[in-house]
Write a protein that holds these residues in place. Sequence first.
Motif, PDB file in Angstrom:
ATOM      1  N   HIS A   1     -16.143   5.444   3.872  1.00  0.00           N
ATOM      2  CA  HIS A   1     -17.055   6.068   2.901  1.00  0.00           C
ATOM      3  C   HIS A   1     -18.420   6.221   3.540  1.00  0.00           C
TER       4      HIS A   1
ATOM      5  N   THR B   1     -22.143   7.695   4.014  1.00  0.00           N
ATOM      6  CA  THR B   1     -23.166   8.242   3.114  1.00  0.00           C
ATOM      7  C   THR B   1     -23.224   9.759   3.341  1.00  0.00           C
ATOM      8  N   GLU B   2     -23.979  10.417   2.466  1.00  0.00           N
ATOM      9  CA  GLU B   2     -24.086  11.876   2.576  1.00  0.00           C
ATOM     10  C   GLU B   2     -24.619  12.294   3.956  1.00  0.00           C
ATOM     11  N   ALA B   3     -25.694  11.579   4.372  1.00  0.00           N
ATOM     12  CA  ALA B   3     -26.313  11.929   5.661  1.00  0.00           C
ATOM     13  C   ALA B   3     -25.354  11.641   6.819  1.00  0.00           C
TER      14      ALA B   3
ATOM     15  N   ALA C   1     -22.088  11.583   6.673  1.00  0.00           N
ATOM     16  CA  ALA C   1     -20.992  12.554   6.613  1.00  0.00           C
ATOM     17  C   ALA C   1     -21.445  13.890   7.219  1.00  0.00           C
ATOM     18  N   GLY C   2     -22.690  14.272   6.950  1.00  0.00           N
ATOM     19  CA  GLY C   2     -23.241  15.520   7.505  1.00  0.00           C
ATOM     20  C   GLY C   2     -23.302  15.446   9.020  1.00  0.00           C
TER      21      GLY C   2
ATOM     22  N   ASN D   1     -20.286   0.700  -2.871  1.00  0.00           N
ATOM     23  CA  ASN D   1     -21.109   1.779  -3.419  1.00  0.00           C
ATOM     24  C   ASN D   1     -21.393   1.492  -4.900  1.00  0.00           C
TER      25      ASN D   1
ATOM     26  N   ASP E   1     -31.287   7.181   7.568  1.00  0.00           N
ATOM     27  CA  ASP E   1     -30.509   7.653   6.420  1.00  0.00           C
ATOM     28  C   ASP E   1     -31.116   7.028   5.149  1.00  0.00           C
TER      29      ASP E   1
ATOM     30  N   CYS F   1     -29.547   6.477   2.531  1.00  0.00           N
ATOM     31  CA  CYS F   1     -28.445   5.699   1.960  1.00  0.00           C
ATOM     32  C   CYS F   1     -28.417   5.807   0.430  1.00  0.00           C
ATOM     33  N   GLY F   2     -28.978   6.882  -0.085  1.00  0.00           N
ATOM     34  CA  GLY F   2     -28.972   7.107  -1.538  1.00  0.00           C
ATOM     35  C   GLY F   2     -30.203   6.564  -2.233  1.00  0.00           C
TER      36      GLY F   2
ATOM     37  N   SER G   1     -32.272  13.770   4.082  1.00  0.00           N
ATOM     38  CA  SER G   1     -32.504  13.629   2.636  1.00  0.00           C
ATOM     39  C   SER G   1     -33.797  14.361   2.288  1.00  0.00           C
TER      40      SER G   1
END
Length: 520
Positions: free
Chosen positions: A52, A54-56, A58-59, A105, A144, A146-147, A181
């Motif tokens: 899993h 994070t968005e960053a 994964a990008g 998460n 990152d 990380c949300g 982000s």
Amino acid sequence: MTMFLVRTAARTAVRTNSCRSFCVSHTQLSDRKGLVLGVFEKEEEEEEGTLHLTEAAAGFDKSLSGKLSELLKLSGPALKNGKSRVFYGLHKDFPCVALVGLGKNNAGVCRTENWDTSKENIRQAVSAGCRLLQDLEVSHVEVDSCGDAQSAAEGAVLGLFHYDQLKSKKKTKVTTQLHGSADVVGWEKGIVYAEGQNLARLLMEAPANHITPTAFAKTIEEKLAPHADRVTIHKRPQAWIEEQQMGAFLSVSKGSEEPPVFLELHYNGSPDSKQPPLLLVGKGITFDSGGISLKPSASMDAMRADMGGAATVCASIVTAASLKLPVNIVGLAPLCENMPSGKATKPGDVVKAKNGKTIQVDNTDAEGRLILADALCYGHVFNPRAIVNVATLTGAMDVALGSAAAGVFTNSDWLWEQLHRASVVTGDRVWRMPLFQHYTKQVTDSQLADLNNIGKYSRSGGACTAAAFLREFVKAPHWAHLDIAGVMSNKDEVPYLRKGMSGRPTRTLVEFAAGLAHNG
Ligand code: BES
Ligand code: ZN
Ligand code: ZN
């Protein structure tokens, strides 16, 4: 030598990865960039090896056609919470990429821990990743979110702090930047919060021959200089302290050759200049030898941080000013040394505080409550909406709670709620302690005076008798005393702070002030 090892590692990484489309010589080794990316733990029901990112992350992985996730799986077991792993030579812009474990998460606020586990995990993981890259002498790190960009920034800036001002060999200076982000506002806020705590750490860690009362006041004055439009500073000298009849404060400072300073800060952030201020009062003993009731020499050096209350209070005002918080704050810091000398106060001496109460000083090492007594009396002239004093007051507080939380003694449920809420957000926790009459009786039973500066049963409930003593100088309905002796220093309990003076609870004070600013 270290540089050589790093170079070797970088070359090896390039050699062993034949698909690289760049050469290491293109990368300035002395000015390398690093990247910190997060990975969450898999859920229980998911099969082993599920990733899993994070968005960053994964990008980034996508831009490398899945190379990152491939290497992460190959390199060992899933990254546990707070653990990190570095990959070299993956990307031409980032020779070193640290992957950090974020735990589960959406963990969120934990009612038993009294903090936000997600935020704490991010601070811990980002801090670990940044430190790993700092050890590799990486000078610029992208991070990152990380949300939660604020927590990520706090982890980065708190984790990278290291007091090496007085050493010839210094750690690599690392600059940080948000990666992948758009939450620049959260990131910037986290940087300011963490820099505030780092200022308190700097003042607390510095040796007492460097941070004297005069030097402390000067440092704060310099830090507030960019905010001169909203800030007024008074560095009250000994003559002023005498005029004010602060006999309790003077009874502590008189054993030292260093002149005392009563530092008074006014931050006028509210659009309503008449709005009653928040009053913050910090214990500013720049060195506590114990005075004539001399402390044992083992660990006495730690008493250079006995101005932690003043440091955290002043640092939180500097931070409030940087953030332009719409609130008025008055900060008071009685600053002096507690030293033994021919002029020092002797056990059994009786002194008179500003409010006329007499105090028998049976132990000159219980000096914090004496200097705070006068500061609290004085503070009432500002008609504050709330008074919060912060002090490394008693060893007994450390015995009671250790470094888990600062003890809060308060006459106000409302104030407790505000402080507690703030501490859940910051993870720099507070815990409520009692203000029973039981303890008051033990400090008002004095042979010679109105009060005695130590409890009748000496060590029993030492943090509580100290708080009861302070209450004798408070008339305001919303007052809280934070005993921060237990949280003064960090060994390894808070993973995102290195060993040393902690600067706690600066971020909680800032978050608390921000709460007052935004919720009236
Ligand atoms: N500054 C100390 C308290 C302290 C101890 C702070 C350890 C941080 C770490 C304070 O001035 C002090 O010496 N208090 C005495 C009070 C006692 C004499 C009643 C103490 O705690 O022993
Ligand atoms: Zn003391
Ligand atoms: Zn002290």
